[in-house]
Design an enzyme around this catalytic site. Structure first.
Site, PDB file in Angstrom:
ATOM      1  N   LEU A  59      25.669  39.153  22.167  1.00  0.00           N
ATOM      2  CA  LEU A  59      24.880  37.971  22.536  1.00  0.00           C
ATOM      3  C   LEU A  59      23.527  38.390  23.079  1.00  0.00           C
ATOM      4  O   LEU A  59      23.410  39.409  23.754  1.00  0.00           O
ATOM      5  CB  LEU A  59      25.624  37.174  23.616  1.00  0.00           C
ATOM      6  CG  LEU A  59      26.845  36.371  23.176  1.00  0.00           C
ATOM      7  CD1 LEU A  59      27.584  35.830  24.392  1.00  0.00           C
ATOM      8  CD2 LEU A  59      26.433  35.224  22.277  1.00  0.00           C
ATOM      9  N   LYS A  92      31.574  33.294  30.809  1.00  0.00           N
ATOM     10  CA  LYS A  92      31.728  34.493  29.993  1.00  0.00           C
ATOM     11  C   LYS A  92      32.713  35.396  30.732  1.00  0.00           C
ATOM     12  O   LYS A  92      32.356  36.038  31.720  1.00  0.00           O
ATOM     13  CB  LYS A  92      30.371  35.167  29.836  1.00  0.00           C
ATOM     14  CG  LYS A  92      30.371  36.378  28.947  1.00  0.00           C
ATOM     15  CD  LYS A  92      28.935  36.721  28.583  1.00  0.00           C
ATOM     16  CE  LYS A  92      28.829  37.990  27.787  1.00  0.00           C
ATOM     17  NZ  LYS A  92      29.390  39.163  28.453  1.00  0.00           N
TER      18      LYS A  92
HETATM   19  S1  IVH Z   1      30.547  33.736  22.266  1.00  0.00           S
HETATM   20  C1  IVH Z   1      28.610  36.085  18.394  1.00  0.00           C
HETATM   21  N1  IVH Z   1      31.793  32.953  24.388  1.00  0.00           N
HETATM   22  O1  IVH Z   1      30.897  38.287  25.545  1.00  0.00           O
HETATM   23  C2  IVH Z   1      29.175  36.324  19.729  1.00  0.00           C
HETATM   24  N2  IVH Z   1      31.539  35.289  24.095  1.00  0.00           N
HETATM   25  O2  IVH Z   1      28.312  39.672  25.049  1.00  0.00           O
HETATM   26  C3  IVH Z   1      29.708  35.035  20.244  1.00  0.00           C
HETATM   27  N3  IVH Z   1      32.593  36.622  25.874  1.00  0.00           N
HETATM   28  O3  IVH Z   1      31.770  40.091  22.681  1.00  0.00           O
HETATM   29  C4  IVH Z   1      30.272  35.274  21.565  1.00  0.00           C
HETATM   30  N4  IVH Z   1      33.383  34.936  27.026  1.00  0.00           N
HETATM   31  O4  IVH Z   1      33.640  39.429  24.285  1.00  0.00           O
HETATM   32  C5  IVH Z   1      31.359  34.023  23.716  1.00  0.00           C
HETATM   33  N5  IVH Z   1      32.892  32.051  26.188  1.00  0.00           N
HETATM   34  C6  IVH Z   1      32.476  33.110  25.515  1.00  0.00           C
HETATM   35  C7  IVH Z   1      32.722  34.437  25.961  1.00  0.00           C
HETATM   36  C8  IVH Z   1      32.227  35.500  25.223  1.00  0.00           C
HETATM   37  C9  IVH Z   1      33.294  36.256  26.949  1.00  0.00           C
HETATM   38  C10 IVH Z   1      32.282  38.028  25.510  1.00  0.00           C
HETATM   39  C11 IVH Z   1      32.705  38.397  24.138  1.00  0.00           C
HETATM   40  C12 IVH Z   1      31.492  38.937  23.429  1.00  0.00           C
HETATM   41  C13 IVH Z   1      30.592  39.243  24.559  1.00  0.00           C
HETATM   42  C14 IVH Z   1      29.168  39.140  24.102  1.00  0.00           C
END
Ligand code: IVH
Length: 647
Positions: A59, A92
């Site tokens: 992200l 997150k």
């Molecule tokens: S959306 C295309 N939503 O954060 C990536 N990620 O820094 C979309 N993560 O690898 C990710 N909670 O392991 C998303 N509610 C959430 C999340 C989340 C934790 C982690 C995930 C990802 C990382 C990205």
């Protein structure tokens, strides 16, 4: 609440036992999706690599309100004028991301993110998580992504048990989740209280058209999902929710390191697309590191495996980012002087990214009187030998190669997870083994006998046997790069170790080469810098250190050569072998994965069979010359992307 089980634990256990009995009587009735299959069979050799259909991206990050508003501006600029995208704000969670595929209602595959392109098959381990349904009422394909994580309180209990067993504790919930999910023995995973929260629905028959509706739709399948979801009509509202989430952070039963703002509508997401690394429709707002104030009770000096003395703060225990902190790093003597940190001071501690908290500053205004300044000892606190500070170094080092503290640290490093990965060998056990003189260097571990180990303090017979078994399990079959890493050669971490292991098959091969030649090859052919190459040469040339490796070979430690994962058969690049050098738009690992997916072989160096050299920016002259001499085709980065599209 779907998180709330309908059955009590006891009732669940009773029904479960009944099912086990029935299945024992009628083996042909056993359904692969039966909950009894959550307790799976044997330890495996390694986790199988699984390429992701769509790469698991990371992200974009923002750390300020401006950063979040910039994200909104970018989004609106890319969409047709007048479009007002709705956002969703969700926490997150700090765990490990996984992808789950259900086909015709059955959980078929679960994989980790890995480098983004290729993950690892953790299906069996994921099946042990009770809240994950194995069988659902959904036809066709359902592809989900989410976070495997652990509650803060559950982690404390796991660590408590580890402490009692004299094993190293998990530094944070993310390590605990990742470590538990990637265990080779799923029975051990089953004992860890892991959880899952799905945060994206990639595919689904009749999936609703927005993210928020799709996550809610998962409830009908009883799939555990991110529940703290806030829909926001404007970025102002999203910002308010982010601030609220930051406030709520302390009250959540799990650790979060930020919150994610996502465009809700899948159609708009499609239009926004992605960059090489991340989708354009989401941003992660990272919270500032958590800080706490406490009292500095003492400054101890720790001796590392290379003899470096490190000052460590003993603190009055204080809660910080989900754990109780009673120690923190003080880096080195210069820093203590610059910040004027003295024993007895009230100090601010911070947990930055992860693991080791740090002392940020001393609150001089709250200091009573004029306590003495702290001085780094001139002698090693462990063995009393002189500790010297070398020209140009911030660190002071113990000069005694036989120093027990250095030995202890070297053994702990040798057995650590990224090195030889020997379980059950915690600090308390290693201390005793070194003190008794049974273990002076890593090779001595392989001569330990269970009855001796059982005589150590706080060591039950069964634990002693577990330890011996774990040691013996590492004697054969570890990849060669782990052994190199385990040696603790200065400047040689996991990455350099892998490069070295690509050059030499095994330890005997490396030992039979002249140390100067090893250094020269690493430098010339593998772009390893002079400082590292010299460290490797010195290690192999000095009798003391060389003997450490020789003794391991003598003790029968054997490794497997490191080979690149096999290429996909029949891809457009099948039959070609690529070597990639210089700097490219994507990380090297990712480029390798793309090439392999297209069927090419990947060589770390130019070999006789290499057909193509991809020359990124700052490519070394020697590589180009070598390619020319061997008639290897040289491709520019643009030419590479024409062959294997990165999007
Ligand atoms: S959306 C295309 N939503 O954060 C990536 N990620 O820094 C979309 N993560 O690898 C990710 N909670 O392991 C998303 N509610 C959430 C999340 C989340 C934790 C982690 C995930 C990802 C990382 C990205």
């Amino acid at each position: 609440m779907l998180d709330a089980p309908e059955l009590g634990d006891r009732e669940y256990d009773r029904l479960y036992d009944e099912l086990v009995a029935i299945e024992a009587e009628h083996p042909d009735w056993v359904d692969p999706a039966s909950p009894t299959r959550r307790v799976p069979g044997a330890v495996r050799e390694g986790l199988r690599p699984v390429p992701h259909g769509r790469p698991m991206l990371s992200l974009e990050k923002a750390t300020t309100e401006d950063g979040v508003r910039d994200f909104d501006r970018r989004v609106r600029e890319l969409l047709p004028a007048g479009t007002a995208p709705e956002y969703v704000v969700e926490p997150k969670i700090d765990g490990v991301s996984v992808e789950l595929t259900y086909r015709d209602g059955r959980l078929e595959l679960a994989s980790t993110r890995g480098g983004g392109e290729v993950g690892e098959d953790v299906t069996e381990n994921l099946r042990t998580i009770r809240m994950v349904p194995l069988l659902i009422d959904h036809p066709g394909e359902l592809v989900l992504r989410g976070e495997v994580y652990i509650h803060t309180a559950a982690l404390a209990a796991v660590n408590e048990a580890k402490r009692a067993a004299g094993e190293p504790e998990f530094a944070n919930p993310r390590n605990a989740a990742a470590g538990s999910l990637r265990l080779l023995d799923p029975r051990q995973t089953a004992e860890r209280p892991l959880r899952l929260a799905v945060w994206e629905v990639l595919e689904g028959t009749a999936r609703p058209p927005t993210h928020s509706a799709a996550l809610e739709w998962l409830d009908r399948f009883r799939i555990p999902r991110q529940r703290r979801l806030h829909r926001c009509a404007t970025i102002d509202e999203a910002w308010a929710r982010l601030a609220e989430t930051a406030e709520a952070r302390r009250d959540l039963p799990y650790e979060i390191d930020g919150a994610v703002v996502k465009v809700d509508d899948y159609g708009l997401r499609e239009r926004l697309g992605r960059t090489a690394r991340a989708p354009r429709w989401a941003v992660a707002y990272k919270f500032a590191a958590e800080r706490a104030t406490t009292r500095l009770l003492d400054i101890r000096v720790q001796v590392g495996r290379t003899g470096v003395l490190t000052p460590v703060a003993t603190l009055e225990p204080v809660r910080l980012a989900g754990t109780v902190v009673s120690q923190a790093s003080l880096h080195n003597e210069d820093l203590i002087r610059e910040k004027d940190v003295r024993v007895g001071d009230r100090v601010v501690v911070e947990k930055a990214g992860d693991i080791i908290p740090q002392v940020v500053e001393a609150l001089h205004g709250e200091r009573a009187g004029d306590p003495p300044r702290w001085r780094m000892p001139r002698r090693c606190p462990a063995c009393g030998a002189e500790a010297v500070r070398l020209e140009g170094e911030a660190a002071r080092r113990c000069t005694n190669p036989a120093c027990p503290a250095q030995r202890r640290a070297a053994i702990l490093h040798f057995s650590s997870r990224p090195a030889m990965d020997i379980d059950h060998l915690g600090p308390a056990v290693v201390d005793q083994l070194v003190e008794k003189g049974w273990v002076r260097e890593p090779a001595d571990l392989y001569a330990l006998r269970a009855q001796d180990v059982a005589s150590l303090e706080r060591m039950a017979e069964r634990s002693a046997q577990n330890l011996i078994d774990a040691v013996q399990a590492s004697r054969a079959g570890r990849p060669f790069d782990r052994l190199i890493h385990a040696l603790g050669i200065p400047h040689v971490g996991a990455t350099v170790a892998r490069t070295i292991a690509g050059v030499y098959r095994d330890a005997p091969a490396m030992l039979s080469a002249a140390p100067a030649d090893v250094a020269a090859r690493l430098g010339e052919e593998h772009a390893i810098g002079p400082k590292i190459a010299e460290a490797v040469r010195a290690y192999l040339a000095a009798p003391d250190t060389r003997a450490v490796l020789q003794h391991l070979v003598d003790a029968g430690v054997s490794t497997v050569p490191v080979e690149a994962p096999a290429a996909a058969a029949g891809g457009p690049l099948a039959g070609r072998a690529f070597c990639v050098t210089g700097t490219l738009a994507l990380p090297r690992e990712q480029v390798h994965a793309l090439l392999r997916r297209a069927g090419a072989e990947v060589h770390e160096t130019i070999k006789k069979t290499t057909t193509d050299l991809v020359a990124g920016e700052k490519v070394g002259k020697s590589k180009l010359e070598r390619a020319a001499k061997q008639g290897v085709r040289v491709l520019s980065e643009a030419e590479l992307w024409a062959l294997v599209p990165k999007e």
